[in-house]
Design an enzyme around this catalytic site. Structure first.
Site, mmCIF file in Angstrom:
data_model
loop_
_atom_site.group_PDB
_atom_site.id
_atom_site.type_symbol
_atom_site.label_atom_id
_atom_site.label_comp_id
_atom_site.label_asym_id
_atom_site.label_seq_id
_atom_site.Cartn_x
_atom_site.Cartn_y
_atom_site.Cartn_z
ATOM 1 N N LYS A 123 -2.795 -19.945 9.271
ATOM 2 C CA LYS A 123 -3.805 -19.141 8.356
ATOM 3 C C LYS A 123 -2.969 -17.914 7.656
ATOM 4 O O LYS A 123 -3.317 -17.628 6.465
ATOM 5 C CB LYS A 123 -4.957 -18.759 8.976
ATOM 6 C CG LYS A 123 -5.688 -19.791 9.699
ATOM 7 C CD LYS A 123 -6.670 -19.448 10.538
ATOM 8 C CE LYS A 123 -7.412 -20.711 11.274
ATOM 9 N NZ LYS A 123 -8.293 -20.587 12.349
ATOM 10 N N GLN A 167 -10.101 -16.194 16.574
ATOM 11 C CA GLN A 167 -9.578 -17.613 16.905
ATOM 12 C C GLN A 167 -10.330 -18.368 18.030
ATOM 13 O O GLN A 167 -10.126 -17.737 19.041
ATOM 14 C CB GLN A 167 -8.233 -17.697 16.902
ATOM 15 C CG GLN A 167 -7.479 -19.103 16.997
ATOM 16 C CD GLN A 167 -7.823 -19.818 15.829
ATOM 17 O OE1 GLN A 167 -7.543 -19.545 14.612
ATOM 18 N NE2 GLN A 167 -8.328 -20.959 16.221
ATOM 19 N N ASP A 190 -15.605 -17.516 8.889
ATOM 20 C CA ASP A 190 -15.979 -18.978 9.582
ATOM 21 C C ASP A 190 -17.352 -19.511 9.626
ATOM 22 O O ASP A 190 -17.199 -20.717 9.913
ATOM 23 C CB ASP A 190 -15.308 -18.627 11.168
ATOM 24 C CG ASP A 190 -14.128 -19.268 11.475
ATOM 25 O OD1 ASP A 190 -13.534 -19.958 10.432
ATOM 26 O OD2 ASP A 190 -13.593 -18.657 12.540
#
Lengths: 363, 363
Positions: A123, A167, A190
């Site tokens: 990422k 994460q 997200d």
């Protein structure tokens, strides 16, 4: 062998069933005797499709059989995502030159899981390539919930950060739900905040962010000319981060959606009815050719690492779909790797760009 | 005739499809050229199963055929809801005598739709019977959004009100989504707030309130001894207030759920695969015997009023399910009226009681 694997899975489920029933009776013996229905959380079970993955299942099923005619078109997520990322880079440049601002992404990484570290590194590299600023807070496995919340709070207040993600998965002892709820809604790139999820589910609403993997799956379908409208879609797996939002999104596109999970009877038969199959379980080669209708479009979200000494990294990734079989049945399919994975990263960059555009009112 | 009705429905849908496509191309021609995917809201279509309900369809299909053997057990929502309401009344009494407090429900009614007025009246009467305080704000059809928001705000601040609901549907010119988002979360006894919906959808989360009709449907199943775990369920209709939350709730109970909507091809075939059918469309007698697997359990949420001069009220209610046919195929079925309707009211009282208990920390 599949039957044996599923039997094992079912055995595990029966254990789950027993604990569910005892929870349920507990709930009914508790203070609230008005209803039979137990608290929802007590109904949660692990999505335990299988406890063990047979080695030969991993090894053999992913090799195409050269004697069969290959029919499936490859949905090339790598190429599509590169095209999207290049457009994002252009937009980031345009933003910089127009208003002197840069989108910023912050990532909170907890612990030393190798896969999480690789995902985060990818990422960050992708951000760099697109000209997006990025920051990583790397917390120890033993960190407290407060450490995470404090990092979140810093990013929340930082006007140069437009996207924040934690994460997943977090170490089990941490309350993932609580931590995700603390994400600032307008930086939840997200899309996992329950308010974003509610707005994804509800007609007439629009979430601030659509979760990256589901958004990537839809984009792969649209760019491959696959019609979703009016089609039968089966989503295999019901995780909060892929299965659930993918099913909601496919429904927004007017597919008729069935969600298959570890407790579904005859998943094979049900999957075989679908025009579009999205597999998001994390169980290598679960979906064999017998699960697919001829001509179905297959999106394989699974990425299961297995050791492979012949590979530079020492491992390779297996999808949920038995690729070697599926290419002889499906009309189009995503490979693993190189299918959904790169799209997830591209959608994360896009969500971050969109968030920055919203913040600076830049269009 | 059904085919003709569905053809009409499909014709309406094709119009929808055209406008969807033009919206889609609009989105792609707009400033954000990065993706093919249009904004989600542009995908919304009316759930137009049919524009016209044939009179004879209403009249004939609901009369049982006495020459067939009746097999379905009646799921008596009226009796079950009375039992629940009596327990709620006991709890309200216990609360009053223990801490001197009474649960309070506020209802905002806009306009003069007869059905809305009847629903609100029933809710208020039910409150009285259970000893729950109630207040109604009766706003004119022409009222402004601000009038509603101001009423909401008053109830929000009132510590004696523990549940607030806006009777739906609102007049079309009002922004229902915006108004529902203004509901104070901890008083959202209808459970329609997007955060409640997100928490209903997400595993590991628990909404503060579960929408009343879906909660009532589950309760009817549980009290009738119907196993949901591992069963195939089909929800017909995908409204924000019934279809969607019912599908999410059935999935929480580990059913394998398919949502059928106006754009589903072969809805009849799909419904026939289900162990549990929940019909929530509002189209009288849509579900004929050919839609049901022998032994299926049928929950009929539809309540469509048709004129009936022989009735005291001048009308009678028809469900989505052709009751006269279904009782010969299903193993259990809810009648209309007397099935889901009374359960919705009971669950509203229960949500209000639970909200008050939470507010006063009373258990």
């Amino acid at each position: 062998m599949l039957a044996a694997v599923l039997r094992k899975s079912e055995a595990a489920m029966h254990t789950g069933l027993r604990s569910l029933r005892s929870l349920s009776s507990l709930a009914n013996n508790g203070s609230c005797q008005i209803l039979k229905s137990p608290p929802l959380v007590s109904l949660d079970l692990l999505e335990d499709w299988t406890c063990r993955v047979d080695q030969d299942r991993q090894e053999t099923a992913s090799i195409p059989n050269p004697s069969n005619q290959l029919t499936a078109a490859l949905i090339d997520g790598k190429a599509i995502s590169e095209e999207i990322r290049s457009k994002i880079a252009n937009e980031v440049n345009r933003m910089k030159s127009s208003i002197g601002k840069t989108p910023g992404l912050a990532v909170i990484l907890v612990g030393d899981r190798r896969d999480c570290q690789i995902y985060v590194r990818n990422k960050i590299l992708a951000c760099e390539e697109a000209g997006i600023r990025s920051e990583v807070v790397d917390l120890r496995e033993s960190c407290s919930e407060d450490d995470i919340l404090s990092a979140l709070s810093n990013f929340n207040e930082n006007p140069e950060i437009h996207g924040v993600l934690v994460q997943l998965p977090l170490p089990e002892r941490l309350d993932e739900g609580k931590i995700l709820s603390m994400l600032p809604l307008e930086k939840d790139v997200d899309g996992f905040h329950p308010l974003n999820m509610g707005n994804l589910a509800l007609k007439g609403r629009e979430p601030l962010f659509i979760p990256c993997t589901p958004k990537g799956c839809i984009e792969l379908l649209l760019r491959s000319g696959v019609e979703i409208y009016g089609k039968r879609a089966v989503v295999i797996g019901r995780s909060n981060i892929v299965g659930l939002p993918t099913s909601l999104l496919l429904q927004r596109y007017h597919a008729t959606v069935t969600v298959i999970h570890a407790l579904t009877k005859n998943p094979e038969m049900l999957a075989r009815e679908a025009d579009i199959v999205v597999a998001a379980v994390g169980m290598p080669n679960l979906v064999r050719k017998s699960w697919l209708k001829p001509g179905a479009v297959v999106i394989d979200v699974g990425t299961y690492p297995i050791e492979d000494s012949s590979s530079d990294q020492g491992y390779r990734l297996l999808g949920d779909v038995c690729y070697g079989e599926a290419i002889n049945v499906a009309s189009a399919i995503t490979p693993v790797p190189g299918g959904v994975g790169p799209m997830t990263v591209a959608m994360l960059l896009l969500n971050t760009l969109e968030s920055a555009k919203r913040f600076y009112d830049f269009s």
